[in-house]
Design a protein around this motif. Structure first.
Motif, PDB file in Angstrom:
ATOM      1  N   ASP A   5     104.220  24.489  11.876  1.00 43.00           N
ATOM      2  CA  ASP A   5     104.654  24.292  12.836  1.00 43.00           C
ATOM      3  C   ASP A   5     103.682  23.775  13.557  1.00 43.00           C
ATOM      4  O   ASP A   5     102.341  23.815  13.795  1.00 43.00           O
ATOM      5  CB  ASP A   5     105.704  24.732  13.821  1.00 43.00           C
ATOM      6  CG  ASP A   5     105.919  24.248  14.561  1.00 43.00           C
ATOM      7  OD1 ASP A   5     106.677  22.940  14.619  1.00 43.00           O
ATOM      8  OD2 ASP A   5     106.708  24.570  15.896  1.00 43.00           O
ATOM      9  N   SER A   6     103.805  22.546  14.337  1.00 42.18           N
ATOM     10  CA  SER A   6     102.923  21.605  15.004  1.00 42.18           C
ATOM     11  C   SER A   6     102.027  22.602  16.129  1.00 42.18           C
ATOM     12  O   SER A   6     101.243  22.544  16.422  1.00 42.18           O
ATOM     13  CB  SER A   6     103.329  20.096  15.570  1.00 42.18           C
ATOM     14  OG  SER A   6     105.017  20.523  16.068  1.00 42.18           O
ATOM     15  N   CYS A   7     103.506  23.325  17.349  1.00 43.01           N
ATOM     16  CA  CYS A   7     102.451  23.866  17.941  1.00 43.01           C
ATOM     17  C   CYS A   7     101.301  24.863  17.278  1.00 43.01           C
ATOM     18  O   CYS A   7     100.552  24.967  18.126  1.00 43.01           O
ATOM     19  CB  CYS A   7     104.172  24.635  18.615  1.00 43.01           C
ATOM     20  SG  CYS A   7     104.980  25.580  17.854  1.00 43.01           S
ATOM     21  N   MET A  41     105.341  16.337  11.126  1.00 43.21           N
ATOM     22  CA  MET A  41     104.666  17.633  12.468  1.00 43.21           C
ATOM     23  C   MET A  41     103.259  16.968  12.965  1.00 43.21           C
ATOM     24  O   MET A  41     103.377  17.007  13.376  1.00 43.21           O
ATOM     25  CB  MET A  41     104.234  18.873  11.748  1.00 43.21           C
ATOM     26  CG  MET A  41     106.144  19.388  11.438  1.00 43.21           C
ATOM     27  SD  MET A  41     106.145  20.426  13.155  1.00 43.21           S
ATOM     28  CE  MET A  41     108.623  20.844  12.532  1.00 43.21           C
ATOM     29  N   ASP A  96     111.764  18.457  13.812  1.00 45.11           N
ATOM     30  CA  ASP A  96     111.999  20.075  13.510  1.00 45.11           C
ATOM     31  C   ASP A  96     112.605  20.055  12.091  1.00 45.11           C
ATOM     32  O   ASP A  96     112.012  20.654  11.823  1.00 45.11           O
ATOM     33  CB  ASP A  96     112.505  20.883  15.033  1.00 45.11           C
ATOM     34  CG  ASP A  96     111.275  21.097  15.736  1.00 45.11           C
ATOM     35  OD1 ASP A  96     110.162  20.816  15.526  1.00 45.11           O
ATOM     36  OD2 ASP A  96     112.110  21.719  17.200  1.00 45.11           O
ATOM     37  N   ALA A  99     110.800  19.626   9.064  1.00 48.19           N
ATOM     38  CA  ALA A  99     110.401  21.363   8.859  1.00 48.19           C
ATOM     39  C   ALA A  99     112.191  22.310   7.472  1.00 48.19           C
ATOM     40  O   ALA A  99     111.497  22.372   7.190  1.00 48.19           O
ATOM     41  CB  ALA A  99     110.081  22.113   9.866  1.00 48.19           C
ATOM     42  N   ILE A 111     108.212  30.525   8.550  1.00 51.19           N
ATOM     43  CA  ILE A 111     107.456  29.030   9.819  1.00 51.19           C
ATOM     44  C   ILE A 111     106.808  29.813  10.490  1.00 51.19           C
ATOM     45  O   ILE A 111     107.355  30.534  11.057  1.00 51.19           O
ATOM     46  CB  ILE A 111     108.705  28.244  10.102  1.00 51.19           C
ATOM     47  CG1 ILE A 111     107.919  26.972  11.041  1.00 51.19           C
ATOM     48  CG2 ILE A 111     109.495  29.277  10.734  1.00 51.19           C
ATOM     49  CD1 ILE A 111     108.656  26.055  11.084  1.00 51.19           C
ATOM     50  N   SER A 113     105.087  29.271  13.616  1.00 47.44           N
ATOM     51  CA  SER A 113     105.337  28.376  15.265  1.00 47.44           C
ATOM     52  C   SER A 113     105.708  29.704  16.604  1.00 47.44           C
ATOM     53  O   SER A 113     105.935  30.395  16.270  1.00 47.44           O
ATOM     54  CB  SER A 113     107.265  28.293  14.539  1.00 47.44           C
ATOM     55  OG  SER A 113     107.356  27.102  16.055  1.00 47.44           O
ATOM     56  N   ASP A 115     107.884  28.142  18.811  1.00 47.49           N
ATOM     57  CA  ASP A 115     109.595  27.815  18.706  1.00 47.49           C
ATOM     58  C   ASP A 115     110.050  28.231  18.852  1.00 47.49           C
ATOM     59  O   ASP A 115     110.434  28.400  17.243  1.00 47.49           O
ATOM     60  CB  ASP A 115     108.777  25.622  18.034  1.00 47.49           C
ATOM     61  CG  ASP A 115     110.173  25.294  18.272  1.00 47.49           C
ATOM     62  OD1 ASP A 115     111.324  25.602  19.421  1.00 47.49           O
ATOM     63  OD2 ASP A 115     110.355  24.098  18.056  1.00 47.49           O
ATOM     64  N   PHE A 118     113.506  27.932  16.540  1.00 48.89           N
ATOM     65  CA  PHE A 118     113.968  28.110  15.039  1.00 48.89           C
ATOM     66  C   PHE A 118     114.535  28.918  14.633  1.00 48.89           C
ATOM     67  O   PHE A 118     115.007  29.619  14.006  1.00 48.89           O
ATOM     68  CB  PHE A 118     112.374  28.015  13.609  1.00 48.89           C
ATOM     69  CG  PHE A 118     111.983  26.550  13.762  1.00 48.89           C
ATOM     70  CD1 PHE A 118     112.265  26.237  13.235  1.00 48.89           C
ATOM     71  CD2 PHE A 118     110.511  25.996  14.676  1.00 48.89           C
ATOM     72  CE1 PHE A 118     111.792  24.708  12.671  1.00 48.89           C
ATOM     73  CE2 PHE A 118     110.223  25.354  14.174  1.00 48.89           C
ATOM     74  CZ  PHE A 118     110.641  23.741  13.158  1.00 48.89           C
ATOM     75  N   ARG A 126     110.868  33.112  12.405  1.00 49.49           N
ATOM     76  CA  ARG A 126     109.444  32.653  12.250  1.00 49.49           C
ATOM     77  C   ARG A 126     108.315  34.112  12.522  1.00 49.49           C
ATOM     78  O   ARG A 126     108.859  34.544  13.231  1.00 49.49           O
ATOM     79  CB  ARG A 126     110.301  32.448  14.384  1.00 49.49           C
ATOM     80  CG  ARG A 126     108.963  31.493  14.634  1.00 49.49           C
ATOM     81  CD  ARG A 126     109.882  31.248  16.077  1.00 49.49           C
ATOM     82  NE  ARG A 126     110.420  31.555  16.709  1.00 49.49           N
ATOM     83  CZ  ARG A 126     109.361  32.552  18.323  1.00 49.49           C
ATOM     84  NH1 ARG A 126     108.197  31.877  18.272  1.00 49.49           N
ATOM     85  NH2 ARG A 126     110.621  33.373  18.165  1.00 49.49           N
TER      86      ARG A 126
END
Length: 128
Positions: A5-7, A41, A96, A99, A111, A113, A115, A118, A126
Motif C-alpha cells: 500500500d502507498s501508506c 498507489m 485502495d 489494490a 497487503i 498497509s 490503513d 482494508f 493486512r
C-alpha cells in the motif's frame, strides 16, 4: 507475492510519518518477496513524498518502485475498481479499490498497509 500500500511506502520515506519506525521493521519482509503495486498507489505515494521531501526524492522513489515492484495493469481495471468503490460507498479510496482488484486478479491475500480500511475487505489480511 504481496501487495504494498502507498501508506507503507510513504512511511518508509517520510521520517515524520507516525508509522515510520514500524515501516522500517517491515523492510526485511518486503525485500524477500515479489512486491506488487498499482499505478494509483504510486501516484498516492509520490504525491505525498513530493509534498514532504521534494520532487527529487519522489523521482528516486519512483525509480526504486520501477526497479523492485511489479506494477499491475489490466484491461478494464479502473472500471472494476470503480465497482468496488461503489460497493464500499466511498469508505475505501479509489486507489485502495485498485489494490483490491489487483489482489483478486493475482490471488494475493496479504497487503502491507497501516490503513485499517482494508480490514473490512473479505479475503485480505493486512500486515503491519
Amino acid at each position: 507475492m504481496i501487495f504494498v500500500d502507498s501508506c507503507l511506502i510513504i512511511a518508509m520515506v517520510v521520517e515524520k510519518d507516525q508509522w515510520h519506525n514500524q515501516s522500517l521493521l517491515l523492510v526485511e519482509d518486503l525485500e524477500k518477496e515479489e512486491k506488487v503495486i498499482t499505478e494509483a498507489m504510486i501516484l498516492e505515494s509520490l504525491n505525498m513524498i513530493g509534498k514532504c521531501k521534494g520532487g527529487k526524492v519522489g523521482r528516486i522513489i519512483f525509480q526504486y518502485i520501477e526497479d523492485n515492484y511489479r506494477i499491475y495493469k489490466a484491461p478494464d481495471f479502473l472500471n472494476r475498481a470503480m465497482k468496488e468503490f461503489i460497493k464500499y460507498d466511498g469508505t475505501l479510496s479509489l486507489a485502495d479499490c485498485t489494490a483490491i482488484i489487483a489482489m483478486k486478479d493475482l490471488g494475493i491475500c496479504e497487503i502491507y498497509s497501516f490503513d485499517d480500511h482494508f480490514d473490512k475487505v473479505d479475503g485480505i489480511l493486512r500486515v503491519n
